[in-house]
Scaffold this active site. Structure first.
Site, PDB file in Angstrom:
ATOM      1  N   ILE A  18      23.338  58.712  55.205  1.00 48.78           N
ATOM      2  CA  ILE A  18      23.250  57.929  53.522  1.00 48.78           C
ATOM      3  C   ILE A  18      24.935  57.760  54.026  1.00 48.78           C
ATOM      4  CG2 ILE A  18      23.112  56.701  51.690  1.00 48.78           C
ATOM      5  CD1 ILE A  18      20.638  58.609  51.564  1.00 48.78           C
ATOM      6  N   ASP A  68      36.271  68.406  49.337  1.00 54.49           N
ATOM      7  CA  ASP A  68      35.641  69.110  48.418  1.00 54.49           C
ATOM      8  C   ASP A  68      35.196  68.849  47.545  1.00 54.49           C
ATOM      9  OD1 ASP A  68      34.142  71.010  47.488  1.00 54.49           O
ATOM     10  OD2 ASP A  68      35.043  72.950  48.113  1.00 54.49           O
ATOM     11  N   ASN A 113      28.746  60.102  46.945  1.00 57.12           N
ATOM     12  CA  ASN A 113      27.923  59.820  47.440  1.00 57.12           C
ATOM     13  C   ASN A 113      27.212  61.706  48.468  1.00 57.12           C
ATOM     14  OD1 ASN A 113      25.743  59.292  49.618  1.00 57.12           O
ATOM     15  ND2 ASN A 113      26.630  60.610  50.721  1.00 57.12           N
ATOM     16  N   TYR A 125      18.372  69.755  41.938  1.00 60.17           N
ATOM     17  CA  TYR A 125      19.058  68.184  41.998  1.00 60.17           C
ATOM     18  C   TYR A 125      18.456  67.337  41.623  1.00 60.17           C
ATOM     19  CZ  TYR A 125      18.550  64.722  46.157  1.00 60.17           C
ATOM     20  OH  TYR A 125      18.841  63.188  46.678  1.00 60.17           O
ATOM     21  N   LYS A 160      20.402  64.720  39.224  1.00 57.75           N
ATOM     22  CA  LYS A 160      20.811  63.008  39.537  1.00 57.75           C
ATOM     23  C   LYS A 160      20.471  61.926  38.206  1.00 57.75           C
ATOM     24  CE  LYS A 160      21.236  63.033  44.305  1.00 57.75           C
ATOM     25  NZ  LYS A 160      22.134  61.731  44.988  1.00 57.75           N
ATOM     26  N   ILE A 184      14.381  59.010  52.478  1.00 63.21           N
ATOM     27  CA  ILE A 184      15.266  58.351  53.631  1.00 63.21           C
ATOM     28  C   ILE A 184      14.927  59.300  54.620  1.00 63.21           C
ATOM     29  CG2 ILE A 184      17.638  57.220  53.659  1.00 63.21           C
ATOM     30  CD1 ILE A 184      15.841  55.908  52.458  1.00 63.21           C
TER      31      ILE A 184
END
Length: 267
Positions: free
Chosen positions: A23, A64, A91, A155, A159, A188
């Site tokens: 992405i 990083d 991203n 995760y 988000k 995706i």
């Protein structure tokens, strides 16, 4: 009716984190095509250079997002050469795939630190320059996982935090002409799926059945949404999350059919 003043935040100098592939690389390419000077950043500098070379005219920088020193050094170097950034796209992400009770702290802390901590560090480094210039756009790449349960607990929690950060920064920096928005992709088709497809060739086909539009997304689906939020046409859009999910968050007709709550089409 007046269309209102034209925004001055057209993508000119854009930095994308985690942009060596998938992405992030697509976002870099689309922004470059739209006229931006693109800085491709990634912890893997060789891969970032390869992506920048494919795009042509882009710059590759090692970054990083887990290191404040790395972030400050990279942003200082970039702004000294190009001036304040006009666009920041957060991203970079990693996602562990372990049962919740078995995820050790060194693993889940990386999920949180890259996704949420990285965005915080970048915003702290970039937003002062945007505030001073009284223009700029930040687009955070969140996820449908931040809205609903789809697995990947730590995760997903990171988000969800990114969505909240988006709203908070939008409210704080809007008065300075700086917009902060996010996109929430669904499934995706990216290279990260290659390992899964090697053992389950129909994995993406099965995932597609969950989506009202009958397919999974492409990297360009996400990149075009990011480019929109970063550009002039979104000049009065601030603090929103744009799902790029083929209608997944709207609901699942396939599930409704399975449980007998929806009529199956005759054809």
């Amino acid at each position: 009716m007046s269309s209102g003043p034209r925004d001055t935040t057209s993508p000119r100098r854009a930095l994308i984190t985690g942009a060596a592939g998938g992405i992030g690389a697509a976002i870099a390419r689309v922004l470059h095509t739209g006229g931006a000077t693109v800085i491709v950043t990634d912890v893997d500098l060789d891969a970032a250079r390869a992506t920048a070379a494919i795009i042509g005219g882009a710059e590759a920088v090692h970054l990083d997002v887990r290191s404040e020193k790395s972030v400050r050094s990279a942003i200082g170097s970039i702004t000294s050469r190009h001036g304040p950034l006009d666009v920041l796209v957060n991203n970079a992400a990693v996602c562990s795939n372990l049962e919740f009770e078995s995820v050790p702290e060194p693993v889940w802390s990386v999920d949180v630190d890259v996704v949420l901590g990285g965005a915080i560090r970048l915003c702290q480094a970039v937003l002062p320059g945007m505030r001073e210039a009284r223009r700029g756009a930040v687009v955070n790449v969140a996820s449908v996982n931040g809205h609903r349960y789809f697995g990947n607990d730590t995760y997903s929690a990171a988000k969800a935090g990114l969505l909240n950060l988006t709203r908070g920064l939008a409210a704080q920096y809007g008065p300075y002409g700086v917009r902060v928005n996010s996109v929430s992709p669904g499934t995706i088709a990216t290279p990260i799926w290659e390992e899964r497809l090697a053992t389950d060739p129909h994995a993406l086909d099965k995932a597609a059945s969950w989506y009202p539009m009958g397919r999974v997304g492409t990297v360009d689906d996400v990149a075009e949404a990011v480019a929109f939020l970063a550009g002039d046409r979104a000049s009065w859009i601030n603090g929103i999350d744009l799902p790029v999910d083929g209608g997944l968050l709207a609901g699942s007709r396939a599930m409704a059919v399975d449980i007998g709550a929806a009529v199956v089409d005759a054809d």
